[in-house]
Every structure is written in C-alpha cells, then in structure tokens.
Design a protein around this motif. Structure first.
Motif, PDB file in Angstrom:
ATOM      1  N   ALA A 384     -26.020   9.672   8.466  1.00  0.00           N
ATOM      2  CA  ALA A 384     -26.521   9.983   7.125  1.00  0.00           C
ATOM      3  C   ALA A 384     -25.390  10.614   6.326  1.00  0.00           C
ATOM      4  O   ALA A 384     -24.966  11.734   6.607  1.00  0.00           O
ATOM      5  CB  ALA A 384     -27.711  10.925   7.199  1.00  0.00           C
ATOM      6  N   VAL A 385     -24.900   9.854   5.307  1.00  0.00           N
ATOM      7  CA  VAL A 385     -23.733  10.324   4.559  1.00  0.00           C
ATOM      8  C   VAL A 385     -24.091  10.907   3.204  1.00  0.00           C
ATOM      9  O   VAL A 385     -23.321  11.688   2.647  1.00  0.00           O
ATOM     10  CB  VAL A 385     -22.712   9.182   4.380  1.00  0.00           C
ATOM     11  N   ASN A 386     -25.243  10.522   2.650  1.00  0.00           N
ATOM     12  CA  ASN A 386     -25.573  11.044   1.326  1.00  0.00           C
ATOM     13  C   ASN A 386     -27.076  10.984   1.091  1.00  0.00           C
ATOM     14  O   ASN A 386     -27.805  10.251   1.780  1.00  0.00           O
ATOM     15  CB  ASN A 386     -24.850  10.281   0.221  1.00  0.00           C
ATOM     16  N   VAL A 387     -27.525  11.736   0.084  1.00  0.00           N
ATOM     17  CA  VAL A 387     -28.946  11.808  -0.261  1.00  0.00           C
ATOM     18  C   VAL A 387     -29.091  11.764  -1.780  1.00  0.00           C
ATOM     19  O   VAL A 387     -28.181  12.120  -2.531  1.00  0.00           O
ATOM     20  CB  VAL A 387     -29.617  13.103   0.281  1.00  0.00           C
ATOM     21  N   ALA A 388     -30.265  11.297  -2.236  1.00  0.00           N
ATOM     22  CA  ALA A 388     -30.632  11.311  -3.661  1.00  0.00           C
ATOM     23  C   ALA A 388     -32.095  11.662  -3.755  1.00  0.00           C
ATOM     24  O   ALA A 388     -32.844  11.539  -2.769  1.00  0.00           O
ATOM     25  CB  ALA A 388     -30.350   9.964  -4.315  1.00  0.00           C
ATOM     26  N   VAL A 397     -32.271   8.573   1.640  1.00  0.00           N
ATOM     27  CA  VAL A 397     -31.141   8.901   2.503  1.00  0.00           C
ATOM     28  C   VAL A 397     -30.305   7.650   2.704  1.00  0.00           C
ATOM     29  O   VAL A 397     -30.834   6.578   3.059  1.00  0.00           O
ATOM     30  CB  VAL A 397     -31.615   9.455   3.859  1.00  0.00           C
ATOM     31  N   CYS A 398     -29.008   7.777   2.447  1.00  0.00           N
ATOM     32  CA  CYS A 398     -28.079   6.663   2.634  1.00  0.00           C
ATOM     33  C   CYS A 398     -27.455   6.788   4.024  1.00  0.00           C
ATOM     34  O   CYS A 398     -26.701   7.724   4.294  1.00  0.00           O
ATOM     35  CB  CYS A 398     -26.998   6.701   1.551  1.00  0.00           C
ATOM     36  N   ASP A 399     -27.788   5.840   4.901  1.00  0.00           N
ATOM     37  CA  ASP A 399     -27.275   5.803   6.260  1.00  0.00           C
ATOM     38  C   ASP A 399     -26.183   4.734   6.318  1.00  0.00           C
ATOM     39  O   ASP A 399     -26.449   3.558   6.075  1.00  0.00           O
ATOM     40  CB  ASP A 399     -28.398   5.490   7.247  1.00  0.00           C
ATOM     41  N   TYR A 400     -24.954   5.168   6.615  1.00  0.00           N
ATOM     42  CA  TYR A 400     -23.823   4.238   6.605  1.00  0.00           C
ATOM     43  C   TYR A 400     -24.003   3.109   7.607  1.00  0.00           C
ATOM     44  O   TYR A 400     -23.409   2.050   7.485  1.00  0.00           O
ATOM     45  CB  TYR A 400     -22.540   5.018   6.900  1.00  0.00           C
ATOM     46  N   GLU A 401     -24.844   3.326   8.607  1.00  0.00           N
ATOM     47  CA  GLU A 401     -25.080   2.304   9.634  1.00  0.00           C
ATOM     48  C   GLU A 401     -26.419   1.594   9.457  1.00  0.00           C
ATOM     49  O   GLU A 401     -26.585   0.464   9.912  1.00  0.00           O
ATOM     50  CB  GLU A 401     -25.053   2.958  11.027  1.00  0.00           C
ATOM     51  N   ASP A 432     -22.758   5.411  -0.656  1.00  0.00           N
ATOM     52  CA  ASP A 432     -23.210   6.536  -1.486  1.00  0.00           C
ATOM     53  C   ASP A 432     -24.392   6.074  -2.329  1.00  0.00           C
ATOM     54  O   ASP A 432     -24.550   4.873  -2.597  1.00  0.00           O
ATOM     55  CB  ASP A 432     -22.077   7.036  -2.383  1.00  0.00           C
ATOM     56  N   VAL A 433     -25.231   7.025  -2.742  1.00  0.00           N
ATOM     57  CA  VAL A 433     -26.444   6.706  -3.490  1.00  0.00           C
ATOM     58  C   VAL A 433     -26.706   7.809  -4.509  1.00  0.00           C
ATOM     59  O   VAL A 433     -26.399   8.982  -4.259  1.00  0.00           O
ATOM     60  CB  VAL A 433     -27.658   6.539  -2.541  1.00  0.00           C
ATOM     61  N   ILE A 444     -23.497   2.385  -3.795  1.00  0.00           N
ATOM     62  CA  ILE A 444     -22.179   1.787  -3.551  1.00  0.00           C
ATOM     63  C   ILE A 444     -22.280   0.950  -2.288  1.00  0.00           C
ATOM     64  O   ILE A 444     -22.648   1.450  -1.217  1.00  0.00           O
ATOM     65  CB  ILE A 444     -21.096   2.870  -3.403  1.00  0.00           C
ATOM     66  N   ASP A 445     -21.942  -0.336  -2.415  1.00  0.00           N
ATOM     67  CA  ASP A 445     -21.967  -1.251  -1.272  1.00  0.00           C
ATOM     68  C   ASP A 445     -20.688  -2.082  -1.329  1.00  0.00           C
ATOM     69  O   ASP A 445     -20.596  -3.067  -2.064  1.00  0.00           O
ATOM     70  CB  ASP A 445     -23.197  -2.148  -1.332  1.00  0.00           C
ATOM     71  N   GLY A 446     -19.673  -1.648  -0.568  1.00  0.00           N
ATOM     72  CA  GLY A 446     -18.382  -2.323  -0.627  1.00  0.00           C
ATOM     73  C   GLY A 446     -17.739  -2.117  -1.985  1.00  0.00           C
ATOM     74  O   GLY A 446     -17.644  -1.000  -2.482  1.00  0.00           O
ATOM     75  N   PRO A 447     -17.315  -3.209  -2.656  1.00  0.00           N
ATOM     76  CA  PRO A 447     -16.665  -3.081  -3.970  1.00  0.00           C
ATOM     77  C   PRO A 447     -17.655  -3.048  -5.135  1.00  0.00           C
ATOM     78  O   PRO A 447     -17.244  -2.984  -6.285  1.00  0.00           O
ATOM     79  CB  PRO A 447     -15.789  -4.337  -4.046  1.00  0.00           C
ATOM     80  N   ASP A 448     -18.963  -3.115  -4.857  1.00  0.00           N
ATOM     81  CA  ASP A 448     -19.964  -3.252  -5.906  1.00  0.00           C
ATOM     82  C   ASP A 448     -20.860  -2.020  -5.993  1.00  0.00           C
ATOM     83  O   ASP A 448     -21.040  -1.272  -5.025  1.00  0.00           O
ATOM     84  CB  ASP A 448     -20.851  -4.482  -5.655  1.00  0.00           C
ATOM     85  N   VAL A 449     -21.436  -1.860  -7.199  1.00  0.00           N
ATOM     86  CA  VAL A 449     -22.504  -0.892  -7.419  1.00  0.00           C
ATOM     87  C   VAL A 449     -23.781  -1.691  -7.650  1.00  0.00           C
ATOM     88  O   VAL A 449     -23.873  -2.471  -8.600  1.00  0.00           O
ATOM     89  CB  VAL A 449     -22.213   0.005  -8.637  1.00  0.00           C
ATOM     90  N   LYS A 450     -24.778  -1.504  -6.784  1.00  0.00           N
ATOM     91  CA  LYS A 450     -26.017  -2.266  -6.860  1.00  0.00           C
ATOM     92  C   LYS A 450     -27.142  -1.372  -7.363  1.00  0.00           C
ATOM     93  O   LYS A 450     -27.205  -0.181  -7.034  1.00  0.00           O
ATOM     94  CB  LYS A 450     -26.366  -2.854  -5.488  1.00  0.00           C
ATOM     95  N   VAL A 451     -28.020  -1.973  -8.167  1.00  0.00           N
ATOM     96  CA  VAL A 451     -29.092  -1.236  -8.831  1.00  0.00           C
ATOM     97  C   VAL A 451     -30.431  -1.683  -8.264  1.00  0.00           C
ATOM     98  O   VAL A 451     -30.711  -2.894  -8.185  1.00  0.00           O
ATOM     99  CB  VAL A 451     -29.060  -1.467 -10.356  1.00  0.00           C
TER     100      VAL A 451
END
Length: 631
Positions: A384-388, A397-401, A432-433, A444-451
């Motif tokens: 778990a790397v980030n939260v919003a 919760v943004c889980d990198y895995e 990140d979220v 953030i997913d690779g080089p893109d920002v997804k909505v």
C-alpha cells in the motif's frame, strides 16, 4: 287640489270661478267673469277635465325644462365615443380604461393588420390584446351604458340615435320590442307572434331591467365575496404579524442561548489552554531548575580546578592531572534534561458551529482505526503506497501490486479493482491516487494519468509528457488543489507539470531537488511541497516555480529521510520521516512557513502516502496496513 280649494267644490262651487285657460280659481262671481279673458267653468266635470289638461301641460313643461339642467351637468365628452363622436352604443373598455363603441372598435380592428393581434388605443396608444372571441368579448362599460340610459330617460327616448340593430331584420319597419327568454333573442312583435308564440316572451325594457338587476346582483355577490376575502386577508395579516413577532422573539431567544453556550464553550477551552500552558511552564521551570542545580555543581568543580591551577606548582599539577581531567568530564554525569519540542506545540482547530462544540485543542495524535494486513485476500495489501479520501469519508487505497481497493470511513472493506470495457481503462501498475473536489479519482498508471468515477468506472486518461521519448519520463506523484488543478511530478525529467482537468498543460516547474522517490502535496496558498528522500530535504515552491523554503529533515537532531507529505486546510503539513532504510518512523508537523512544530506520531512501520479526511483525521498508508490518526 287642496292647494286650489277644490276639495270643497261640491259645497261652495257657486262661490268660485276657474279659468279654463290658466286653471286659476277666483272669488269673483260667475256673472263678473263675463267680458274677461277667462272662460268660466260651469260644471264639476268640466272642472276635472280642465284640471287634467292643465296637469298634463305642467308635466310636459317640467320634463322639457329638466334636460337643460341634466345636460349642463354632464359633459358630452363623457357620453360620446371619441371615434364616432356620437353617444356610446354598447361601449367596451380597453386595458387603458378608455371606452369606445363596439362597432367602432370592430371597424378599427378590421382596418389594421390582421396579424397584429392587438387593439391600439386611439387616445393613449396603449395595446390591448384582442380576445379569442373577438371585440365583443371585451369588458362592457356598464357605467357608461347606465349613464346614457339615465340621460335618455330624462331628455326623452327620441334623443338617442336609432341604430340598425334596433330594427328587425325580417320586418325592417318594426322595432325590436320583444325578447324571447326561451331562445334568448330580440325580435319584433310580428316575429314574436308568428315564430315564438308558445315561448316565454317579455318586453325588451323589462328584459333590460331584469338584466341590469341580475348584473347588480352579480356585482353585489362579487362585492360580498370581496369583503369576505378581504376580511380573511386582514385576519391572515394580523395572524402573520403575530407569528412574525413570535418567531423573531424565538430566534432572539435561541440566539442568546447559543451565544451563551458558545461563550461557555469558549471559556472552557480558554481555561483548558491556560491550564495546559501553565502545566508545561511549570514542567519547563522544573527542568530548568534541575539543570541549573547540576550546572552549579559543575561550576563548583570548575572553581576547584581553577583554584588548584592557580596555587599548585607544576609537579603537583602533573600528579593531579588524571584527577583533574576526570573532574572535567562532569558534564557527562550531570545528564541535563531536555524538553520535547512537541511540548511547545498547542493549537486550536475551529469546527463548524454545532450543538457539540466550536473547536478542539490540538496536542497529540493517536491511532483511531487500523485495518488491513499483508496478503492477497480481500482487505489485504501487498504494498500500500498511497491513500485518497472521498467527500463522504470512503477511503481508496492504492496497492502497487494489487490495483485499487475501497473501504468505508471506519475501515470496512468494500471492493477491489476498476470497471472498464477497454484496454486503456485497465490498471497495470498504479503508483499514486488522488480525489478531486467532485469525487473523481485520478490514478498514475505508468506514463498516464487515468480518471475514474467514485464507483471506479473508467472515464478517460491523459499523458502529462506527450512530447517526450518513451522511457524518458517516470511519473512519481500526483496532487490536486481545491480548484481541481492537477500537479504531476516527473522524476526523470525533474519537473512538476500543472494541468487542467482535461489534461491541458498550465505550466511546468523545474527543480534540481526533485529526486526518486518523491512525495508531493499542494497547499491552500498555491504552493507545492515535495520531499527529496536521499538528500533529506523538504522543498516548497509556488506555482510560478519560486522557491519558498528548502529545509533539512531530522529526528532528534539526527538527519532523517522524508517520504510522504500532505497539507491540511490551513496550509500546515505533515511529513513522514525515518532513520536508515527500515529505522523507526515518525510523522512530523510543520507550519506554512516550514517551521518545525513537533512530532505527531511515532512507532510507525513505513508510512508513505498520507491524506486528511473531511473531518480532519490523518490517513496513513503503512505498506501492509492503513492507520487513521486523530488528535
């Protein structure tokens, strides 16, 4: 007849003579009437006949005299139509209250553009909309009709001009003197006799009289209804005034109650702050006194050494060297007490005014809720790397895995994964979220920002580094301010780019201190705060790229590595720091100018991403779990 003494005529007729020309009695004898202009009346029948003729003549003269008085009092302009300059016939009222004959208005409408749909008043040029049923549906001027009828009654029926409508269409020489109540038609006597003999017939005058009475009755009824409504409104008006006064009084009473409660709450908070301050001041004094006592002992040792140095000779000093040098290490044994920096921190956080309280005193933070553990099941995390946090308190919760997971504000698991029908909408490795003001999710997913929406349904995406060669950009953090301006940090290019919600670029900020990894946050003062993990720096720049502060981070005076950072509503911010790769982790508190306030929490495992809830609690992603801290 009493005036002329005629009631005694049968008894004393011989004593009078009455002139058949002037109808005046005379006391002269009948014989004396000879040779005069008066012709004597010789019988009672002749007297009655003569008096009847005289009365008719008198009434005729009276009626002839009345019109002069009537017409001199009534202006012709009041009873004449301004168009035809004749007495009103069936007068109609326009919206401007000017009146005209119905026939005149019909001719006026006939001569104008049929598409107009309005009657333009010849007097004031104000427009009146033509009714659907035509001019005849306009309001009747009953006042003018009655006025003209009264004038006609006084001046004689022949004074009113005859109109074509007063003649029978079948028998043109006959007046419309009858009204059939059964058919509701005007007709002449011949038509009444031939075609309506079995119907209910009345004279036109009687019908008009009945109609006027009906109109008056309707008006009386309308007037009575108006009086009832007006009385009801008056009662409502009085009742409203009473209710307004009573409500204002209730509001003022509630205001006094609330103000008294707020003042009491404020007094209690001020007393609590004063008490905390006094207790800490006493603690500071006690520590300072203890340190001063220890320092006095040290001064005595130094004084003894100085005395020895002045009075002893060289041999004695060398013999006492070891003892003197040992005494000079007294400061190690004194163990001066220090004051924790958090003891100097106390702050008031204002709440929205409710029945509960007006705010709270911030002193220390503690764990309110903790959820999650290491694993691959529901509600478990690999990294778990980030939260919003959404506006209702739900947590993402943004889980990198393991993509994204959602939880309630109390930590109950809801769902995992996003919903997308396209390959672009799928998450490969989210890093990140963040949540916008209208609860849209930016990932953030690779080089893109997804909505995504709050149900984790894919909407769109954009690439912050569109013109860069593949592999030269690495996105390492994303934040959004209250105006939904998006900031994305590119670790390789050492740049923070500002974007609108549609992905269009606003500006780019280059800074040499941007490193990998890098925590990023945005304050309410249009400032960006980021961490440099390896250089152990905390940097703040404004949206124009101007540096506000650049400070080093530490724990207990020792350099410490910062990682996650987040700002609250007033511009203060929290930073997670730790010593070594897996050393003890703490969360430190700074004001908007970058001045260290104190430590908020200790003993954390590996805090990275952080965010505040709508209620002011702090959510921390701790690799394998999530903790919610509150004051």
């Amino acid at each position: 007849m009493k005036k002329y003494g005629l009631q005694r005529a049968p008894l004393y007729f011989e004593q009078f003579q009455i002139c058949s020309h002037c109808c005046r009695p005379s006391a002269t004898s009948l014989s004396s009437a000879k040779g005069t202009n008066c012709k004597p009346i010789r019988s009672l029948a002749q007297l009655v006949s003569t008096f009847s003729d005289w009365r008719a003549q008198y009434l005729k003269m009276a009626e002839a005299a009345l019109p002069t008085k009537t017409t001199c009092k009534i202006s012709q302009a009041l009873i004449e139509c301004p168009i035809c300059l004749k007495w009103f016939i069936n007068p109609k009222i326009l919206n401007c209250h000017h009146s005209f004959c119905q026939k005149c208005l019909q001719e006026l409408v006939f001569n104008q553009n049929p598409k107009t749909g309005f009657i333009i008043c010849p007097e004031c040029r104000e427009k009146t909309k033509i009714p659907v049923k035509g001019v005849s549906a306009l309001l009747n001027s009953f006042f003018l009709s009655s006025l003209i009828d009264d004038v006609i009654n006084l001046e004689g029926p022949n004074q009113r001009p005859k109109t074509e409508s007063s003649k029978c269409q079948k028998h043109t020489d006959q007046e419309l003197r009858c009204h059939c109540d059964t058919c509701d038609l005007l007709m002449c006597v011949i038509c009444a006799f031939l075609d309506h003999k079995d119907h209910n017939l009345t004279k036109t005058t009687d019908c008009v009289k009945s109609f006027r009475q009906a109109v008056e009755a309707k008006f009386d009824e309308c007037h009575r209804h108006f009086q009832q409504v007006d009385n009801s409104i008056n009662k409502s008006d009085k009742r409203l005034q009473l209710m307004v006064d009573r409500t204002l009084a209730d509001i003022l009473a509630k205001e006094e109650e609330k103000v008294a409660k707020l003042r009491n709450e404020s007094r209690l908070l001020r007393e609590r702050v004063t008490e905390i301050g006094q207790d800490r001041i006493k603690e500071f004094k006690s520590i300072r006194s203890s340190n001063q006592d220890k320092m006095n002992v040290g001064k005595e040792i130094v004084a003894s050494v100085n005395h020895l140095m002045l009075h002893a000779d060289g041999v004695e000093l060398l013999d006492l060297k070891l003892k003197v040098m040992h005494n000079l290490t007294f400061h190690k044994e004194l163990q001066f007490q220090t004051v924790q920096r958090k003891k100097s921190f106390i702050r008031f956080k204002c709440h929205d005014v409710t029945d509960a309280d007006i705010g709270e005193i911030l002193v220390e933070w503690e764990v309110k809720t903790e959820f999650g553990k290491c694993g691959e099941g529901e509600g478990e995390f690999k990294r778990a790397v980030n939260v919003a946090c959404f506006s209702d308190g739900d947590i993402v919760v943004c889980d990198y895995e393991r993509l994204l997971s959602t939880f309630t504000s109390k930590g109950s698991y809801k769902s995992t994964g996003v919903q997308s029908g396209t390959e672009d909408g799928k998450l490969k490795r989210p890093f990140d979220v963040v949540v916008t003001s209208n609860d849209l999710l930016l990932v953030i997913d690779g080089p893109d920002v997804k909505v995504y929406d709050r149900e984790l349904r894919y909407i769109r995406q954009f690439r912050p580094s569109q013109n860069q060669v593949a592999g030269q950009s690495t996105l390492g953090g994303i934040v959004v301010d209250k105006k939904d301006r998006i900031a994305v940090v590119d670790l390789k290019r050492k740049v923070i780019s500002l974007h609108n919600m549609d992905g269009s670029i606003i500006s780019s900020i280059h800074h040499a201190e941007i490193g990998n990894p890098c925590g990023l946050s945005v304050s309410s003062y249009e400032r960006l705060i980021f961490t440099n993990y390896h250089n152990m720096k905390l940097v703040c720049v404004d949206f124009m790229g101007n540096e506000v502060f650049n400070i080093s981070t530490s724990i207990g005076g020792k350099p410490a590595k910062p990682l996650g950072v987040c700002c609250d509503d007033v511009g203060y911010f929290c930073v997670s720091v730790h010593c070594g790769e897996r050393g003890p982790c703490e969360i430190h508190h700074y004001n908007a100018s970058g001045e260290h306030i104190g430590c908020l929490a200790r003993g954390l495992y590996s805090p990275q991403g952080m965010t505040f809830t709508p209620t002011g609690d702090l959510i921390v992603a701790e690799r394998y779990s999530v903790k919610i801290l509150h004051q």
